[in-house]
Design an enzyme around this catalytic site. Structure first.
Site, PDB file in Angstrom:
ATOM      1  N   ARG A 281     -43.550  16.587  31.152  1.00 26.20           N
ATOM      2  CA  ARG A 281     -42.556  17.663  31.150  1.00 26.20           C
ATOM      3  C   ARG A 281     -43.247  19.011  31.049  1.00 26.20           C
ATOM      4  NH1 ARG A 281     -37.139  15.463  29.819  1.00 26.20           N
ATOM      5  NH2 ARG A 281     -36.513  17.616  29.956  1.00 26.20           N
TER       6      ARG A 281
ATOM      7  N   HIS B  29     -41.802   7.752  24.870  1.00 29.80           N
ATOM      8  CA  HIS B  29     -41.418   7.875  23.465  1.00 29.80           C
ATOM      9  C   HIS B  29     -42.456   7.318  22.498  1.00 29.80           C
ATOM     10  CE1 HIS B  29     -38.002   9.978  24.668  1.00 29.80           C
ATOM     11  NE2 HIS B  29     -37.569   8.987  25.422  1.00 29.80           N
TER      12      HIS B  29
ATOM     13  N   HIS C  98     -43.433  10.842  31.985  1.00 26.38           N
ATOM     14  CA  HIS C  98     -42.854  12.102  32.457  1.00 26.38           C
ATOM     15  C   HIS C  98     -43.659  13.232  31.832  1.00 26.38           C
ATOM     16  CE1 HIS C  98     -38.871  14.619  32.880  1.00 26.38           C
ATOM     17  NE2 HIS C  98     -39.916  15.229  33.417  1.00 26.38           N
TER      18      HIS C  98
ATOM     19  N   HIS D 200     -32.755   4.665  33.779  1.00 18.43           N
ATOM     20  CA  HIS D 200     -32.164   5.538  32.760  1.00 18.43           C
ATOM     21  C   HIS D 200     -31.088   4.819  31.965  1.00 18.43           C
ATOM     22  CE1 HIS D 200     -31.411   9.171  30.594  1.00 18.43           C
ATOM     23  NE2 HIS D 200     -32.448   9.698  31.190  1.00 18.43           N
TER      24      HIS D 200
ATOM     25  N   ARG E  94     -43.304  18.047  25.632  1.00 11.06           N
ATOM     26  CA  ARG E  94     -42.752  17.591  24.351  1.00 11.06           C
ATOM     27  C   ARG E  94     -43.242  16.207  23.956  1.00 11.06           C
ATOM     28  NH1 ARG E  94     -36.431  16.781  25.849  1.00 11.06           N
ATOM     29  NH2 ARG E  94     -36.676  18.904  26.584  1.00 11.06           N
TER      30      ARG E  94
ATOM     31  N   THR F 132     -33.614  13.439  30.782  1.00 15.61           N
ATOM     32  CA  THR F 132     -33.186  13.831  32.128  1.00 15.61           C
ATOM     33  C   THR F 132     -31.701  13.532  32.276  1.00 15.61           C
ATOM     34  OG1 THR F 132     -35.340  13.003  32.783  1.00 15.61           O
ATOM     35  CG2 THR F 132     -33.851  13.645  34.550  1.00 15.61           C
TER      36      THR F 132
ATOM     37  N   ASN G 102     -41.526   2.863  30.816  1.00 16.33           N
ATOM     38  CA  ASN G 102     -41.719   4.287  30.522  1.00 16.33           C
ATOM     39  C   ASN G 102     -42.136   4.411  29.056  1.00 16.33           C
ATOM     40  OD1 ASN G 102     -41.062   6.899  29.467  1.00 16.33           O
ATOM     41  ND2 ASN G 102     -39.966   7.325  31.356  1.00 16.33           N
TER      42      ASN G 102
ATOM     43  N   GLU H  86     -43.439  10.931  36.545  1.00 11.15           N
ATOM     44  CA  GLU H  86     -42.192  11.673  36.755  1.00 11.15           C
ATOM     45  C   GLU H  86     -42.497  13.152  36.547  1.00 11.15           C
ATOM     46  OE1 GLU H  86     -39.292  10.407  33.956  1.00 11.15           O
ATOM     47  OE2 GLU H  86     -39.207   8.387  34.731  1.00 11.15           O
TER      48      GLU H  86
ATOM     49  N   GLU I  22     -34.743   6.635  43.246  1.00 13.48           N
ATOM     50  CA  GLU I  22     -34.453   5.936  41.997  1.00 13.48           C
ATOM     51  C   GLU I  22     -33.026   6.314  41.630  1.00 13.48           C
ATOM     52  OE1 GLU I  22     -37.372   5.958  38.844  1.00 13.48           O
ATOM     53  OE2 GLU I  22     -35.805   5.853  37.314  1.00 13.48           O
TER      54      GLU I  22
HETATM   55  N1  PXP Z   1     -36.201   7.013  35.166  1.00 12.05           N
HETATM   56  C1  PXP Z   1     -36.231   8.360  35.086  1.00 12.05           C
HETATM   57  C2  PXP Z   1     -36.309   9.149  36.349  1.00 12.05           C
HETATM   58  C3  PXP Z   1     -36.221   9.018  33.839  1.00 12.05           C
HETATM   59  O1  PXP Z   1     -36.246  10.368  33.784  1.00 12.05           O
HETATM   60  C4  PXP Z   1     -36.207   8.230  32.670  1.00 12.05           C
HETATM   61  C5  PXP Z   1     -36.256   8.903  31.330  1.00 12.05           C
HETATM   62  O2  PXP Z   1     -37.465   9.585  31.201  1.00 12.05           O
HETATM   63  C6  PXP Z   1     -36.188   6.834  32.802  1.00 12.05           C
HETATM   64  C7  PXP Z   1     -36.161   6.251  34.053  1.00 12.05           C
HETATM   65  C8  PXP Z   1     -36.168   5.933  31.606  1.00 12.05           C
HETATM   66  O3  PXP Z   1     -34.987   6.110  30.911  1.00 12.05           O
HETATM   67  P1  PXP Z   1     -34.790   5.421  29.491  1.00 12.05           P
HETATM   68  O4  PXP Z   1     -35.839   5.998  28.578  1.00 12.05           O
HETATM   69  O5  PXP Z   1     -33.402   5.793  29.112  1.00 12.05           O
HETATM   70  O6  PXP Z   1     -34.985   3.950  29.696  1.00 12.05           O
END
Ligand code: PXP
Length: 249
Positions: free
Chosen positions: A52, A17, A50, A197, A56, A108, A14, A77, A158
């Site tokens: 959003r 960031h 994601h 997550h 952001r 999330t 992901n 996402e 998930e």
């Molecule tokens: N899976 C989902 C559904 C999420 O919303 C997120 C965060 O955007 C992640 C995985 C990844 O989480 P993390 O950034 O904490 O690794």
């Protein structure tokens, strides 16, 4: 390896960031696309972003650029929101993961309430699948949510690992046991199992105890680690540029 099938567990990276770093300064860098291509070259099995509703971090143009350039699957996402659904249907990512979204949250926070939002979730799953997009539901390891996820026709769930990753000791063990039972039930219901997550290098060993895992989606810890691993090279580059003195550019 998957704890049950001995198949390799796939890694979805992901890159939200990377976009966060760009958005805080309004610059053009760092580019999520460039980061995604580095991840692809480094062996990532998929890229997750994601989009959003408040935009952001990831922007619409990022999603289109990723769709255009990636050779590995793109997992988008999104909330069950008509505006974002329209974009998903236009972009046609390989996969969509439906997540809950609250504007004031840092990230999330909980799983999708498939029970409470049954009609909206079922309808969104059907619309996406009719467009040839594979659907995943980001849910807690709760038997009711898992059973309804299977009824919705989604291919994947998930499992939300965020709570486990925030806990220690006996509470963490209890949450891990709940995730393991959730994965077993999801598998029995015919769902494929992803998880994500809060996963980092300290908790990945425990997360790997979850059976039937197909893909782990990991973002924040990889981006944070990349900053540390890359810091000395970035400092060296800038020292070299300073030492090169004035340039006409
Ligand atoms: N899976 C989902 C559904 C999420 O919303 C997120 C965060 O955007 C992640 C995985 C990844 O989480 P993390 O950034 O904490 O690794």
């Amino acid at each position: 390896m998957n704890a049950t099938t001995n198949q390799p567990v796939r890694l979805g990276v992901n890159i939200d960031h990377v976009a966060t770093l760009r958005q805080v300064r309004g610059t053009e860098y760092p580019s999520p696309l460039e980061a995604a291509l580095v991840c692809e070259n480094a062996g990532a099995d998929g890229i997750t972003v994601h989009l959003r509703e408040d935009r952001r971090h990831i922007q619409d143009a990022d999603v289109y650029a990723l769709r255009e350039r990636l050779r590995i699957p793109l997992n988008l996402e999104m909330a069950c929101a008509p505006e974002i659904l329209g974009i998903a249907l236009d972009v046609k990512p390989t996969e969509v993961c439906l997540v809950p979204e609250r504007r004031e949250e840092l990230t999330t926070e909980g799983g999708l309430d498939v029970k409470g939002r049954r009609e909206a979730v079922f309808e969104t799953v059907q619309t996406l699948q009719a467009a040839g997009i594979v659907v995943s539901l980001f849910v807690e390891a709760d038997p009711d949510q898992l059973t309804l996820s299977a009824e919705s026709g989604a291919t994947y769930i998930e499992l939300h690992t965020g709570h486990f990753c925030d806990l220690d000791g006996a509470a963490a063990q209890a949450e891990l046991a709940r995730l393991i039972r959730g994965a077993e039930l999801a598998h029995e219901l015919g769902l494929k199992v992803n998880a994500g997550h809060g996963i980092n290098l300290n908790n990945i060993g425990a997360i790997m105890q979850i059976p039937h895992l197909d893909t782990l989606n990991i973002g924040h810890s990889i981006v944070a680690r990349a900053v540390m691993i890359g810091m000395s090279a970035a400092v060296e580059e800038m020292r070299t540029a300073i030492q090169a003195g004035p340039q006409n550019d």
